[in-house]
Motif scaffolding. Structure first.
Motif, short mmCIF file in Angstrom:
data_model
loop_
_atom_site.label_atom_id
_atom_site.label_comp_id
_atom_site.label_asym_id
_atom_site.label_seq_id
_atom_site.Cartn_x
_atom_site.Cartn_y
_atom_site.Cartn_z
N SER A 1 -34.35 -25.65 8.10
CA SER A 1 -35.75 -25.22 8.25
C SER A 1 -36.00 -24.69 9.66
O SER A 1 -36.96 -25.09 10.32
CB SER A 1 -36.70 -26.38 7.94
OG SER A 1 -36.49 -26.87 6.63
N LEU A 2 -35.15 -23.81 10.07
CA LEU A 2 -35.21 -23.34 11.45
C LEU A 2 -36.47 -22.53 11.72
O LEU A 2 -36.94 -21.77 10.86
CB LEU A 2 -33.97 -22.51 11.78
CG LEU A 2 -32.70 -23.34 11.93
CD1 LEU A 2 -31.47 -22.46 11.93
CD2 LEU A 2 -32.76 -24.17 13.20
N ARG A 3 -37.01 -22.70 12.92
CA ARG A 3 -38.22 -22.01 13.36
C ARG A 3 -37.89 -21.17 14.60
O ARG A 3 -36.98 -21.52 15.36
CB ARG A 3 -39.30 -23.03 13.70
CG ARG A 3 -39.64 -24.00 12.60
CD ARG A 3 -40.48 -25.13 13.12
NE ARG A 3 -40.81 -26.11 12.09
CZ ARG A 3 -41.36 -27.30 12.34
NH1 ARG A 3 -41.65 -27.65 13.57
NH2 ARG A 3 -41.64 -28.11 11.35
N PRO A 4 -38.62 -20.10 14.84
CA PRO A 4 -38.35 -19.26 16.02
C PRO A 4 -38.38 -20.02 17.34
O PRO A 4 -37.63 -19.68 18.27
CB PRO A 4 -39.47 -18.21 15.96
CG PRO A 4 -39.78 -18.09 14.51
CD PRO A 4 -39.64 -19.49 13.96
N GLY B 1 -21.75 -23.69 25.74
CA GLY B 1 -22.96 -23.33 25.01
C GLY B 1 -22.72 -22.33 23.90
O GLY B 1 -21.76 -21.54 23.94
N THR B 2 -23.59 -22.36 22.91
CA THR B 2 -23.57 -21.39 21.82
C THR B 2 -25.01 -20.98 21.54
O THR B 2 -25.90 -21.83 21.48
CB THR B 2 -22.87 -21.96 20.57
OG1 THR B 2 -22.76 -20.94 19.57
CG2 THR B 2 -23.61 -23.16 19.99
N GLN B 3 -25.25 -19.70 21.39
CA GLN B 3 -26.61 -19.17 21.24
C GLN B 3 -27.10 -19.29 19.81
O GLN B 3 -26.41 -18.92 18.87
CB GLN B 3 -26.66 -17.72 21.70
CG GLN B 3 -28.01 -17.06 21.55
CD GLN B 3 -29.05 -17.62 22.52
OE1 GLN B 3 -28.73 -17.95 23.66
NE2 GLN B 3 -30.30 -17.74 22.07
N VAL B 4 -28.32 -19.79 19.68
CA VAL B 4 -29.01 -19.84 18.39
C VAL B 4 -30.28 -19.01 18.51
O VAL B 4 -31.10 -19.26 19.41
CB VAL B 4 -29.36 -21.29 18.00
CG1 VAL B 4 -30.25 -21.30 16.76
CG2 VAL B 4 -28.08 -22.08 17.75
N THR B 5 -30.42 -18.04 17.63
CA THR B 5 -31.60 -17.17 17.64
C THR B 5 -32.22 -17.17 16.25
O THR B 5 -31.55 -16.87 15.27
CB THR B 5 -31.23 -15.74 18.04
OG1 THR B 5 -30.62 -15.75 19.33
CG2 THR B 5 -32.47 -14.85 18.09
N VAL B 6 -33.51 -17.53 16.19
CA VAL B 6 -34.23 -17.58 14.92
C VAL B 6 -35.35 -16.55 14.97
O VAL B 6 -36.20 -16.60 15.86
CB VAL B 6 -34.80 -18.97 14.65
CG1 VAL B 6 -35.48 -19.01 13.28
CG2 VAL B 6 -33.70 -20.02 14.73
N SER B 7 -35.35 -15.64 14.02
CA SER B 7 -36.36 -14.59 13.99
C SER B 7 -37.38 -14.88 12.88
O SER B 7 -37.05 -15.46 11.86
CB SER B 7 -35.71 -13.24 13.77
OG SER B 7 -34.95 -13.24 12.58
N SER B 8 -38.60 -14.42 13.12
CA SER B 8 -39.67 -14.69 12.15
C SER B 8 -39.74 -13.60 11.10
O SER B 8 -39.10 -12.57 11.18
CB SER B 8 -41.00 -14.78 12.89
OG SER B 8 -41.23 -13.61 13.62
#
Length: 126
Positions: free
Chosen positions: A85-88, A119-126
Motif C-alpha cells: 500500500s505504498l504512498r508517494p 542505500g536503494t531508491q524507492v520512488t512512489v508516484s501518484s
C-alpha cells in the motif's frame, strides 16, 4: 567487519508493493540487531523498522505499521522489508543497517546502528 548491500528498490505507482533485500556478509555473527531506515531529500534519516538477531522481536515506525513488514532469513544472511500500500510520501533512499552494542535500538535511532549499506531508491508516484 560486516558489509551490507541493499537491493529491490524501484519506481511504483501508489498502492503498489515492493520488497527490499539486504545481503549481509563478513563477520555476521557479531550482529545483534538490524533495521531499515529512509532518508528523503532535505530530511534527516529516520528509522522505519528494526528486528532482533533471532528475528523474534520487531519494531516499526508508527507511520508504517500495518503496511510494512520486516523479516530476516538467517540461513541466507538476508534482511527484508516488504512494503505494501505504498504512498508517494514514502519516496526516499532506503538504507539497511546493523548494530551490536545498543540496548535502546528499539527506538530506531541512527546512532544505535554501526554498519550501513549504500542505500536503494524507492520512488512512489501518484
Amino acid at each position: 567487519q560486516v558489509q551490507l548491500v541493499e537491493s529491490g528498490g524501484g519506481s511504483v505507482q501508489a498502492g503498489g508493493s515492493l520488497r527490499l533485500s539486504c545481503a549481509a556478509s563478513g563477520y555476521t555473527s557479531s550482529i545483534f540487531y538490524m533495521g531499515w531506515f529512509r532518508q528523503a531529500p532535505g530530511k534527516e534519516r529516520g528509522g522505519v523498522a528494526g528486528i532482533s538477531g533471532d528475528g523474534m522481536t520487531k519494531y516499526y515506525a508508527y507511520s508504517v505499521k500495518g503496511r510494512f513488514t520486516i523479516s530476516k532469513d538467517n540461513a541466507k544472511n538476508t534482511l527484508y522489508l516488504q512494503m505494501n500500500s505504498l504512498r508517494p510520501e514514502v519516496t526516499a533512499m532506503y538504507y539497511c543497517a546493523a548494530g551490536r552494542a545498543s540496548y535502546t535500538w528499539r527506538n530506531l535511532r541512527v546512532e544505535d546502528f554501526d554498519v550501513w549499506g549504500q542505500g536503494t531508491q524507492v520512488t512512489v508516484s501518484s
